[in-house]
Design an enzyme around this catalytic site. Structure first.
Site, PDB file in Angstrom:
ATOM      1  N   HIS A  80      -7.645  -3.405   9.972  1.00 45.16           N
ATOM      2  CA  HIS A  80      -7.245  -3.350   8.567  1.00 45.16           C
ATOM      3  C   HIS A  80      -6.042  -4.262   8.301  1.00 45.16           C
ATOM      4  CE1 HIS A  80      -4.526   0.496   9.141  1.00 45.16           C
ATOM      5  NE2 HIS A  80      -3.808  -0.598   9.312  1.00 45.16           N
ATOM      6  N   ASN A  98      -7.775  -1.284  14.015  1.00 49.51           N
ATOM      7  CA  ASN A  98      -9.180  -1.308  13.587  1.00 49.51           C
ATOM      8  C   ASN A  98      -9.456  -2.513  12.685  1.00 49.51           C
ATOM      9  OD1 ASN A  98      -7.969  -0.688  11.168  1.00 49.51           O
ATOM     10  ND2 ASN A  98      -8.904   1.329  10.947  1.00 49.51           N
ATOM     11  N   ASP A 139       0.834  -1.200   0.000  1.00 50.97           N
ATOM     12  CA  ASP A 139       0.000   0.000   0.000  1.00 50.97           C
ATOM     13  C   ASP A 139       0.871   1.255   0.000  1.00 50.97           C
ATOM     14  OD1 ASP A 139       0.917  -0.547   2.559  1.00 50.97           O
ATOM     15  OD2 ASP A 139      -1.070  -0.808   3.443  1.00 50.97           O
ATOM     16  N   GLU A 148      -9.679  -0.973   5.018  1.00 56.92           N
ATOM     17  CA  GLU A 148     -10.270  -0.469   6.248  1.00 56.92           C
ATOM     18  C   GLU A 148     -11.598  -1.185   6.541  1.00 56.92           C
ATOM     19  OE1 GLU A 148      -8.307   1.172   7.913  1.00 56.92           O
ATOM     20  OE2 GLU A 148      -7.690   3.094   7.101  1.00 56.92           O
TER      21      GLU A 148
HETATM   22  C1  F6R Z   1       1.284  -1.067   6.100  1.00 56.56           C
HETATM   23  C2  F6R Z   1       0.059  -1.842   6.260  1.00 56.56           C
HETATM   24  C3  F6R Z   1      -0.758  -1.743   7.526  1.00 56.56           C
HETATM   25  C4  F6R Z   1       0.061  -2.081   8.769  1.00 56.56           C
HETATM   26  C5  F6R Z   1      -0.810  -1.976  10.021  1.00 56.56           C
HETATM   27  C6  F6R Z   1      -0.014  -2.264  11.280  1.00 56.56           C
HETATM   28  O1  F6R Z   1       1.860  -1.347   4.856  1.00 56.56           O
HETATM   29  O2  F6R Z   1      -0.301  -2.547   5.365  1.00 56.56           O
HETATM   30  O3  F6R Z   1      -1.855  -2.609   7.434  1.00 56.56           O
HETATM   31  O4  F6R Z   1       0.576  -3.379   8.643  1.00 56.56           O
HETATM   32  O5  F6R Z   1      -1.341  -0.698  10.124  1.00 56.56           O
HETATM   33  O6  F6R Z   1       0.948  -1.265  11.447  1.00 56.56           O
HETATM   34  P1  F6R Z   1       2.140  -1.420  12.480  1.00 56.56           P
HETATM   35  O7  F6R Z   1       2.918  -2.609  12.041  1.00 56.56           O
HETATM   36  O8  F6R Z   1       2.933  -0.152  12.343  1.00 56.56           O
HETATM   37  O9  F6R Z   1       1.524  -1.601  13.821  1.00 56.56           O
END
Ligand code: F6R
Length: 258
Positions: free
Chosen positions: A146, A144, A75, A151
């Site tokens: 995702h 949340n 992403d 989302e």
């Molecule tokens: C980032 C992504 C997000 C993160 C998620 C957890 O490329 O795809 O889904 O994996 O927000 O973020 P962290 O690892 O920073 O807690």
């Protein structure tokens, strides 16, 4: 590592985070030994940093080559500009890609201000298809629910597309951007259907902040409210967590060692 028995996905609890990071890194080294032209999907963020560190070390020691491998960043924020501070491209270049130099690295981002984000998303899906799909994808879990930037509300059938970021996702990014106003409102993300087509999915979640979403991923009803629950529709998923992230998981039987 302990495997939690009696839960809906293979879940491994590491006493220390780096145990999980070494295990996943070793699996990827082995994958690349068997399939040098493997295709990897890569999350940015805090959760996978140790895996990238381990893979960098393995590469520096000549234990793995990415010369024929292809990577797809999952992403990217919209509207930051190529390689801008806070962009996933920049973070991934700094943490991983510039060290291991895969044969090709696909980034779902706009190269020019005039690029049409929908066309970028479609080109990314075409490139993924042309490479034969993902062999393994590394994911983190948003609080949340995702995965990627899929989302809450994301459908099981969703493909790579532009999304509006959820308020909790934006709030969580304030530290990286300095203020809420500076956090982008939109992003491009690999879709749920795209992720579920990967041959293997490996998920990392560490710390007490992830306890609720780890529990929900394993135990809540599968659906768009907590998109990470869709992972239970895939035949080869592993969750790597630490004890804090595992603390709310309710098991149907005792835990066993593996
Ligand atoms: C980032 C992504 C997000 C993160 C998620 C957890 O490329 O795809 O889904 O994996 O927000 O973020 P962290 O690892 O920073 O807690």
């Amino acid at each position: 590592m302990k495997r939690i028995a009696g839960v809906s996905l293979p879940t491994f609890v590491a006493a220390r985070r780096d145990e999980a990071e070494s295990a996943l890194s070793a699996e990827i080294v082995e994958l690349l030994r068997q399939e040098p032209d493997a295709v990897l999907g890569l999350a940015t963020g805090n959760s996978p940093t140790g895996v990238y560190r381990e893979l960098r070390a393995a590469h520096a020691e000549g234990r793995v080559s990415f010369e024929r491998a292809t990577t797809f960043n999952l992403d990217e924020y919209l509207g930051l500009g190529v390689g801008a501070h806070g962009s996933f491209r920049r973070t991934m270049e700094e943490q991983f890609l510039s060290f291991v130099r895969p044969s090709a690295a696909y980034l779902p981002e706009l190269e020019h201000p005039t690029d049409d984000p929908r066309a970028v998303a479609e080109a990314y899906e075409r490139a993924l298809h042309a490479q034969g799909g993902l062999d393994l994808v590394i994911l983190g879990l948003g609080q949340n629910g995702h995965i990627g930037f899929n989302e809450p509300g994301s459908s099981r059938e969703s493909r790579t597309r532009v999304v509006e970021l959820h308020p909790t996702t934006r709030a969580g990014a304030v530290r990286a951007f300095g203020s809420l106003a500076a956090v982008p409102t939109h992003a491009i993300t690999m879709g749920i259907a795209t992720i579920l087509e990967a041959r293997a999915i490996r998920v990392l979640a560490f710390g007490a902040d992830k306890a609720e979403i780890v529990r929900r991923t394993l135990q809540d009803e599968i659906g768009p409210t907590w998109p990470a629950t869709y992972l239970r529709l895939h035949p080869d998923v592993r969750l790597y967590v630490d004890e804090e992230a595992a603390r709310d998981v309710v098991t149907r039987s005792a835990t066993g060692r593996s």
